[in-house]
Design a protein around this motif. Structure first.
Motif, PDB file in Angstrom:
ATOM      1  N   PRO A   1      43.026   8.553  -9.794  1.00 35.75           N
ATOM      2  CA  PRO A   1      42.905   7.306  -8.913  1.00 35.75           C
ATOM      3  C   PRO A   1      43.874   6.153  -9.337  1.00 35.75           C
ATOM      4  O   PRO A   1      44.129   5.815 -10.429  1.00 35.75           O
ATOM      5  CB  PRO A   1      41.350   6.763  -9.110  1.00 35.75           C
ATOM      6  N   LYS A   2      44.188   5.220  -8.360  1.00 34.14           N
ATOM      7  CA  LYS A   2      44.859   4.183  -8.726  1.00 34.14           C
ATOM      8  C   LYS A   2      44.280   2.973  -8.520  1.00 34.14           C
ATOM      9  O   LYS A   2      43.326   2.609  -7.796  1.00 34.14           O
ATOM     10  CB  LYS A   2      46.150   4.206  -7.506  1.00 34.14           C
ATOM     11  N   TRP A   3      44.520   1.936  -9.362  1.00 35.89           N
ATOM     12  CA  TRP A   3      43.781   0.726  -9.407  1.00 35.89           C
ATOM     13  C   TRP A   3      44.316  -0.360  -8.300  1.00 35.89           C
ATOM     14  O   TRP A   3      45.679  -0.335  -8.026  1.00 35.89           O
ATOM     15  CB  TRP A   3      43.918  -0.136 -10.634  1.00 35.89           C
ATOM     16  N   GLN A   4      43.463  -0.817  -7.578  1.00 36.73           N
ATOM     17  CA  GLN A   4      43.875  -1.897  -6.480  1.00 36.73           C
ATOM     18  C   GLN A   4      43.157  -3.063  -6.921  1.00 36.73           C
ATOM     19  O   GLN A   4      41.978  -3.406  -6.803  1.00 36.73           O
ATOM     20  CB  GLN A   4      43.465  -1.506  -5.102  1.00 36.73           C
ATOM     21  N   LEU A   5      44.118  -4.032  -7.422  1.00 36.59           N
ATOM     22  CA  LEU A   5      43.630  -5.358  -7.901  1.00 36.59           C
ATOM     23  C   LEU A   5      43.974  -6.516  -7.094  1.00 36.59           C
ATOM     24  O   LEU A   5      45.275  -6.720  -7.259  1.00 36.59           O
ATOM     25  CB  LEU A   5      44.085  -5.514  -9.394  1.00 36.59           C
TER      26      LEU A   5
ATOM     27  N   THR B   1      39.368   4.078  -0.149  1.00 32.82           N
ATOM     28  CA  THR B   1      39.197   3.091  -1.043  1.00 32.82           C
ATOM     29  C   THR B   1      37.888   2.933  -1.519  1.00 32.82           C
ATOM     30  O   THR B   1      37.090   3.121  -0.698  1.00 32.82           O
ATOM     31  CB  THR B   1      39.637   1.682  -0.366  1.00 32.82           C
ATOM     32  N   ILE B   2      37.642   2.512  -2.916  1.00 28.50           N
ATOM     33  CA  ILE B   2      36.344   2.708  -3.664  1.00 28.50           C
ATOM     34  C   ILE B   2      36.352   1.374  -4.183  1.00 28.50           C
ATOM     35  O   ILE B   2      36.974   1.007  -5.290  1.00 28.50           O
ATOM     36  CB  ILE B   2      36.371   3.838  -4.759  1.00 28.50           C
ATOM     37  N   SER B   3      35.156   0.658  -3.602  1.00 28.23           N
ATOM     38  CA  SER B   3      35.076  -0.799  -4.479  1.00 28.23           C
ATOM     39  C   SER B   3      34.293  -0.787  -5.691  1.00 28.23           C
ATOM     40  O   SER B   3      33.147  -0.011  -5.628  1.00 28.23           O
ATOM     41  CB  SER B   3      34.217  -1.879  -3.246  1.00 28.23           C
ATOM     42  N   LEU B   4      34.425  -1.216  -6.568  1.00 28.79           N
ATOM     43  CA  LEU B   4      33.759  -1.100  -7.843  1.00 28.79           C
ATOM     44  C   LEU B   4      33.257  -2.488  -8.277  1.00 28.79           C
ATOM     45  O   LEU B   4      32.118  -2.343  -8.298  1.00 28.79           O
ATOM     46  CB  LEU B   4      34.844  -0.986  -9.176  1.00 28.79           C
TER      47      LEU B   4
ATOM     48  N   PHE C   1      31.631   1.420 -24.154  1.00 26.38           N
ATOM     49  CA  PHE C   1      31.567   1.424 -22.479  1.00 26.38           C
ATOM     50  C   PHE C   1      30.557   1.981 -22.035  1.00 26.38           C
ATOM     51  O   PHE C   1      29.826   3.085 -22.600  1.00 26.38           O
ATOM     52  CB  PHE C   1      33.122   2.397 -22.401  1.00 26.38           C
ATOM     53  N   GLU C   2      30.232   1.537 -20.883  1.00 26.29           N
ATOM     54  CA  GLU C   2      29.000   2.051 -20.228  1.00 26.29           C
ATOM     55  C   GLU C   2      29.508   2.554 -18.978  1.00 26.29           C
ATOM     56  O   GLU C   2      30.323   1.935 -18.055  1.00 26.29           O
ATOM     57  CB  GLU C   2      27.881   0.772 -19.849  1.00 26.29           C
ATOM     58  N   THR C   3      28.962   3.531 -18.265  1.00 27.51           N
ATOM     59  CA  THR C   3      29.424   4.197 -17.016  1.00 27.51           C
ATOM     60  C   THR C   3      28.954   3.350 -15.825  1.00 27.51           C
ATOM     61  O   THR C   3      27.936   3.175 -15.703  1.00 27.51           O
ATOM     62  CB  THR C   3      28.943   5.558 -16.925  1.00 27.51           C
ATOM     63  N   ILE C   4      29.765   2.975 -14.850  1.00 31.03           N
ATOM     64  CA  ILE C   4      29.417   2.182 -13.613  1.00 31.03           C
ATOM     65  C   ILE C   4      29.728   3.017 -12.250  1.00 31.03           C
ATOM     66  O   ILE C   4      29.104   2.726 -11.541  1.00 31.03           O
ATOM     67  CB  ILE C   4      30.363   1.013 -13.615  1.00 31.03           C
ATOM     68  N   LYS C   5      30.257   4.142 -12.342  1.00 32.29           N
ATOM     69  CA  LYS C   5      30.530   4.769 -11.255  1.00 32.29           C
ATOM     70  C   LYS C   5      31.152   6.059 -11.734  1.00 32.29           C
ATOM     71  O   LYS C   5      32.002   6.477 -12.609  1.00 32.29           O
ATOM     72  CB  LYS C   5      31.999   4.083 -10.445  1.00 32.29           C
TER      73      LYS C   5
ATOM     74  N   THR D   1      39.170 -11.213  -9.350  1.00 35.70           N
ATOM     75  CA  THR D   1      39.680 -10.232  -9.069  1.00 35.70           C
ATOM     76  C   THR D   1      38.947  -9.161  -8.189  1.00 35.70           C
ATOM     77  O   THR D   1      37.667  -8.826  -8.960  1.00 35.70           O
ATOM     78  CB  THR D   1      40.294  -9.572 -10.079  1.00 35.70           C
ATOM     79  N   LYS D   2      39.162  -8.853  -7.093  1.00 31.43           N
ATOM     80  CA  LYS D   2      38.251  -7.797  -6.608  1.00 31.43           C
ATOM     81  C   LYS D   2      38.803  -6.434  -7.310  1.00 31.43           C
ATOM     82  O   LYS D   2      40.179  -5.993  -6.889  1.00 31.43           O
ATOM     83  CB  LYS D   2      38.344  -7.670  -4.933  1.00 31.43           C
ATOM     84  N   ILE D   3      38.100  -5.523  -7.839  1.00 30.28           N
ATOM     85  CA  ILE D   3      38.661  -4.442  -8.355  1.00 30.28           C
ATOM     86  C   ILE D   3      38.240  -3.066  -7.675  1.00 30.28           C
ATOM     87  O   ILE D   3      37.240  -2.860  -7.378  1.00 30.28           O
ATOM     88  CB  ILE D   3      38.071  -4.206  -9.921  1.00 30.28           C
ATOM     89  N   GLN D   4      39.233  -2.359  -7.205  1.00 28.80           N
ATOM     90  CA  GLN D   4      38.854  -1.207  -6.278  1.00 28.80           C
ATOM     91  C   GLN D   4      39.944   0.089  -7.046  1.00 28.80           C
ATOM     92  O   GLN D   4      40.839  -0.256  -7.649  1.00 28.80           O
ATOM     93  CB  GLN D   4      39.184  -1.407  -4.929  1.00 28.80           C
ATOM     94  N   LEU D   5      39.578   1.187  -6.511  1.00 28.62           N
ATOM     95  CA  LEU D   5      40.246   2.291  -6.725  1.00 28.62           C
ATOM     96  C   LEU D   5      40.597   2.983  -5.502  1.00 28.62           C
ATOM     97  O   LEU D   5      39.876   2.967  -4.599  1.00 28.62           O
ATOM     98  CB  LEU D   5      39.495   3.140  -7.448  1.00 28.62           C
ATOM     99  N   ILE D   6      41.910   3.611  -5.470  1.00 29.97           N
ATOM    100  CA  ILE D   6      42.301   4.225  -4.090  1.00 29.97           C
ATOM    101  C   ILE D   6      42.228   5.866  -4.522  1.00 29.97           C
ATOM    102  O   ILE D   6      43.097   6.280  -5.573  1.00 29.97           O
ATOM    103  CB  ILE D   6      43.597   4.101  -3.797  1.00 29.97           C
ATOM    104  N   TYR D   7      41.531   6.528  -4.120  1.00 29.55           N
ATOM    105  CA  TYR D   7      41.350   8.015  -4.273  1.00 29.55           C
ATOM    106  C   TYR D   7      40.749   8.465  -3.156  1.00 29.55           C
ATOM    107  O   TYR D   7      39.604   8.531  -3.020  1.00 29.55           O
ATOM    108  CB  TYR D   7      40.510   8.225  -5.713  1.00 29.55           C
ATOM    109  N   ASN D   8      41.606   9.169  -2.162  1.00 27.28           N
ATOM    110  CA  ASN D   8      41.169   9.817  -1.045  1.00 27.28           C
ATOM    111  C   ASN D   8      40.744   8.589  -0.146  1.00 27.28           C
ATOM    112  O   ASN D   8      40.585   8.949   1.039  1.00 27.28           O
ATOM    113  CB  ASN D   8      40.126  10.898  -0.994  1.00 27.28           C
TER     114      ASN D   8
END
Length: 144
Positions: free
Chosen positions: A43-47, A68-71, A136-140, A59-66
């Protein structure tokens, strides 16, 4: 002669870039000699950074993997970290990719680790005066 060399080089590069399968590499760690598969299909960071009316960065933190996933949204200017920064930031050895932001004495780190058929996104906050014991705590959890 030079023109033929340039054309040959462009042709060779075009052929090698047409592969539809993501490239993988197998690396061996010298510490434990265990083969580790590293894939470029992470997954790629989209910041996306914006500032509020008081000039505080968010900063809106998202991932691109198949898709857009908002974190979440973090306070500060976040950036993707280079692998050579992981040790200095005391990230777990299984960290595949990470991003970090800092604002007003608080660092916010997010990492991705591989877990069989999923990517696990974890985060932690580090206060500038801390003893470094934060975990570290799991968030997703994202299905591959």
């Amino acid at each position: 002669m030079i023109k033929k060399l340039i054309i040959s080089t462009v042709f060779a590069l075009t052929l090698t870039s047409c592969n539809n399968n993501p490239p993988t590499q197998t690396a061996t760690s010298t510490a434990d000699a265990t083969p580790v598969t590293v894939t470029s299909n992470l997954p790629k960071w989209q910041l996306t950074v914006t500032e509020d009316s008081m000039a505080i960065p968010h900063t809106k933190i998202q991932l691109i993997y198949n898709e857009t996933i908002s974190l979440k949204e973090g306070t500060g200017h976040f950036r993707a970290l280079e692998k050579n920064e992981f040790a200095d930031k005391k990230m777990p050895k299984e960290t595949l990719t990470a991003c970090s932001g800092f604002w007003a004495g608080l660092e916010h780190q997010l990492i991705i680790v591989d877990s069989s058929d999923t990517w696990v996104v974890k985060e932690k906050y580090i206060d500038e005066g801390s003893d470094g014991t934060e975990t570290f705590e799991t968030i997703k959890v994202i299905k591959k």
